[in-house]
Structures are given as structure tokens and as C-alpha cells.
Design a protein around this motif. Sequence first.
Motif, PDB file in Angstrom:
ATOM      1  N   GLY A 181      -6.520 -20.518  39.650  1.00  8.89           N
ATOM      2  CA  GLY A 181      -7.059 -21.811  39.257  1.00  8.89           C
ATOM      3  C   GLY A 181      -7.670 -21.875  37.873  1.00  8.89           C
ATOM      4  O   GLY A 181      -8.238 -22.899  37.489  1.00  8.89           O
ATOM      5  N   GLY A 232     -11.115 -25.091  38.379  1.00  3.12           N
ATOM      6  CA  GLY A 232     -11.362 -26.395  38.981  1.00  3.12           C
ATOM      7  C   GLY A 232     -12.056 -26.314  40.316  1.00  3.12           C
ATOM      8  O   GLY A 232     -12.839 -27.196  40.689  1.00  3.12           O
ATOM      9  N   ASP A 233     -11.789 -25.244  41.075  1.00  4.97           N
ATOM     10  CA  ASP A 233     -12.349 -25.087  42.421  1.00  4.97           C
ATOM     11  C   ASP A 233     -12.607 -23.605  42.654  1.00  4.97           C
ATOM     12  O   ASP A 233     -11.662 -22.822  42.817  1.00  4.97           O
ATOM     13  CB  ASP A 233     -11.379 -25.654  43.460  1.00  4.97           C
ATOM     14  N   ALA A 250     -13.671 -22.104  45.154  1.00  7.07           N
ATOM     15  CA  ALA A 250     -13.224 -21.638  46.473  1.00  7.07           C
ATOM     16  C   ALA A 250     -11.783 -21.131  46.411  1.00  7.07           C
ATOM     17  O   ALA A 250     -11.422 -20.163  47.089  1.00  7.07           O
ATOM     18  CB  ALA A 250     -13.359 -22.758  47.503  1.00  7.07           C
ATOM     19  N   VAL A 251     -10.956 -21.776  45.601  1.00  8.75           N
ATOM     20  CA  VAL A 251      -9.564 -21.335  45.431  1.00  8.75           C
ATOM     21  C   VAL A 251      -9.532 -19.956  44.779  1.00  8.75           C
ATOM     22  O   VAL A 251      -8.778 -19.067  45.196  1.00  8.75           O
ATOM     23  CB  VAL A 251      -8.778 -22.354  44.581  1.00  8.75           C
ATOM     24  N   THR A 252     -10.361 -19.790  43.754  1.00  8.90           N
ATOM     25  CA  THR A 252     -10.431 -18.493  43.069  1.00  8.90           C
ATOM     26  C   THR A 252     -10.882 -17.405  44.022  1.00  8.90           C
ATOM     27  O   THR A 252     -10.283 -16.318  44.080  1.00  8.90           O
ATOM     28  CB  THR A 252     -11.412 -18.581  41.886  1.00  8.90           C
ATOM     29  N   GLU A 258     -17.023 -22.956  37.959  1.00  9.24           N
ATOM     30  CA  GLU A 258     -16.382 -24.239  38.227  1.00  9.24           C
ATOM     31  C   GLU A 258     -16.696 -25.242  37.134  1.00  9.24           C
ATOM     32  O   GLU A 258     -17.857 -25.474  36.803  1.00  9.24           O
ATOM     33  CB  GLU A 258     -16.848 -24.762  39.584  1.00  9.24           C
ATOM     34  N   ARG A 292     -15.414 -29.194  36.141  1.00  4.26           N
ATOM     35  CA  ARG A 292     -14.570 -30.329  36.528  1.00  4.26           C
ATOM     36  C   ARG A 292     -14.692 -31.453  35.513  1.00  4.26           C
ATOM     37  O   ARG A 292     -15.645 -31.547  34.798  1.00  4.26           O
ATOM     38  CB  ARG A 292     -14.967 -30.830  37.921  1.00  4.26           C
TER      39      ARG A 292
END
Length: 294
Positions: free
Chosen positions: A174, A253-254, A256-258, A292, A294
Amino acid sequence: MSEAHPLDHIVLPVANIGLARERLGKLGFTVAADARHPFGTENACVFFADKTYLEPLGIADTDIYETSLKKGNSFTSRDRAFRFRCGDEGMSAVVLGTSDADRDHARFQADKISGGDMLQFSRPMKMPDGTETTAAFRLAFAADLRAPDFFLFTCQRVNPLPADRKALETHDNGVTGIADIVLTAPDPKAFSLFMRHVSCSGAVREDAFGVSVIAPNARVCILSPDGLDAYFDLAAPAADRGLRGVAIVFKVGDLAVTEAHLAANGMTYTRKNNRILVKAAPGQGALFAFEEKR
């Protein structure tokens, strides 16, 4: 003063390009095809959507590399000095974008911070679809004699890299770009003027832990050992008073994805100050932090 220079890329010496590719891939980065310089080094770059990139740098041909050193090549000379003093893994240089490397070189000479002769070269670049292009660059070097383990240069893209690099700029972790480059010195303020001269940035912030030079697209932070510990749980790499590159903060961006990607690949990480931290390892010459944005 000239217009402020943006961050272009970061040079990360590695002992083995293949190992760097494997490590960066496990961290979730898309790595471009290997490319060779005409002076014996090679890279496997990681490009980002904000048009910055990482340059893991290895030695592909020792004979050509040694010949370039004898000819006074500023780039390989600095690389050799770094590897001799710091080892084959680390962060050796911050590179800033410029539209006129000749003007920068003249300015560095006038300010007594020139890091050597200019360098112009070209190299092939292979795209994911199999097409190949040639990228050409002009480099102007700056150095501070008090900091033998780190240097800066400006990079003019004479024949630019392809503008459409979406396939290379999309990463499973991400990451969209670089937020901060983190350097360290026992006395961060001692290098503030040098950084300002090279970057042409008048935007400098000071706090209890160091100084930050604000480039148009990223920050270069010089932290004291206490700052490194407070922000990154990181010990200063050396007892001398020079400047060292130690960490890179990436924008995602997120988070949690990382985190999910790192966990799935068995990568060891910690959390601190709303960031994910991955310590340096072979093939990854600096601490990587993800935050993060955004």
C-alpha cells in the motif's frame, strides 16, 4: 536562491542485488528489473506514485567499478568510501531533483560544498511489459567534510524515465510515496545550513530532537540519538560526530493493509507512534517505517 529541490530518490548500498530484491519483495514492494550503470554498479529500483524512488545499489562488475574509481568518478568514489567505513549495507545518499545540474554544480563550488566532478550517463530500463527505454542523467554532487559517511547530489533527468510507471508504482503493502528521510548526528543543527544550501529550501524546523528541512515533496529530518530512540526505538549507528542515514518513513493509505501483508510474509515488525517499524536487515539498509496518510 534557486527554487527548492524536491526529493528524487534515496541510494541504499547493498551487498547483493538479488537478496535486496527478495527482501523488498517480501516487504510488499514491486521491484523493477535490474539495471546496470556504465561504471560498474547496478540497481533494482522501487518506484512510487509520488515520483520518488529507492535505489538499492550493488556492484555488478568489479573491474569496471575499479576503473571508474581510477578515473575519479564521484559517484563510485563516494560509494567505495561508504562501503569501506560503514559496510556494504546502509543509506549513503539523498538525491534531489533539479532542472539544471550545471547551475547546482556551480552553486556547490561557490558555497565550498562541492562533492566532486559532475557525472553524466545513461542506462537502459526494462518495463514490466518487456519494452525497454534509455534513461539519461546529469548529477551534481555536494558533501560536507564533517560527514564522510553521507552525501547529497542533485539529479537532472536529461532523458526522463517513462512517465507511465503505474505497474511499477503499485505495491502490495500500500505504499504510495516517501514522507520522511531520517538522518542522525550528535549535533543535528550543525548540518542544518549544509542541507539548506543543497536543497535550496528556506523551510527549516527545529525542535528538542533535531532539525527538519522541508523539501517540496518530503522532509529530511536530522535527529539526535535521543530523537532516534523516541521516534523509532533506534540506537545511533556510530559514536563519531558525522551524519548518517538511518530510516525512511513511507506513506500508506491504510496501515491495516500494510500490517496484514507483513504478517502474511512472516516479516518481523513493531508499532510505535502510529507507525509500523521494520528494522534494517540484509538487503534493506535502513529502518523502514510505515505511516497512514490520506
